[in-house]
Scaffold this active site. Structure first.
Site, PDB file in Angstrom:
ATOM      1  N   GLY A   1       0.539  -1.146  -0.425  1.00  0.00           N
ATOM      2  CA  GLY A   1      -0.213   0.120   0.403  1.00  0.00           C
ATOM      3  C   GLY A   1       0.950   1.338   0.251  1.00  0.00           C
ATOM      4  O   GLY A   1       0.328   2.437  -0.609  1.00  0.00           O
ATOM      5  N   CYS A   2       2.344   1.088  -0.264  1.00  0.00           N
ATOM      6  CA  CYS A   2       3.025   2.516  -0.443  1.00  0.00           C
ATOM      7  C   CYS A   2       3.351   2.599  -1.170  1.00  0.00           C
ATOM      8  O   CYS A   2       3.784   1.767  -2.338  1.00  0.00           O
ATOM      9  CB  CYS A   2       4.045   1.931   0.780  1.00  0.00           C
ATOM     10  SG  CYS A   2       3.706   2.100   2.187  1.00  0.00           S
TER      11      CYS A   2
END
Length: 137
Positions: free
Chosen positions: A49-50
């Site tokens: 998710g980064c």
């Protein structure tokens, strides 16, 4: 204690006049963070998710939480350092109750991070909460 370290960062941010100075300070905090050994940068420690590469390695010492972290982006590494100041040394049961997003807004970061960086920050916070919730169970 974690909160005292975070409060020190917040006080420094109060003295910095503009976002560029704050941005540079976040990068400096990241530079001060020890690098994570490459052997620990695997799928188990990678935070999904980064936008950039992020790894968090939790360490539970008795009933206290700590973690090591790293990123290939300096601003993100600085965010990891801020999260470390906020969470490290806290009792495991207390960690999920910390409102990290409110703390980050105290620094003004919520207003200046891109949506991708904000999503990545939330992903790091979620990982920390999940690890400590599982450890407390």
């Amino acid at each position: 204690m974690a909160q005292a370290e975070f409060d020190e960062i917040a006080e420094t941010f109060e003295f910095l006049d503009d976002w560029e100075d704050r941005y540079r300070h976040v990068i400096e905090l990241g530079r001060d963070l020890p690098p994570l050994d490459d052997s620990l940068k695997g799928p188990a420690s990678k935070v999904d998710g980064c936008a950039s590469q992020v790894w968090l390695v939790p360490k539970l010492e008795g009933d206290r939480f700590d973690f090591d972290g790293d990123s290939d982006a300096m601003i993100v590494k600085g965010l990891i350092a801020i999260l470390h100041a906020l969470y490290a040394g806290r009792p495991v049961a207390e960690v999920p109750q910390v409102d990290a997003l409110a703390a980050m807004s105290r620094l003004g970061l919520d207003e200046h991070l891109s949506s991708q960086r904000s999503n990545g920050l939330r992903a790091m916070i979620d990982r920390i909460r999940l690890v400590t919730a599982n450890a407390a169970a």
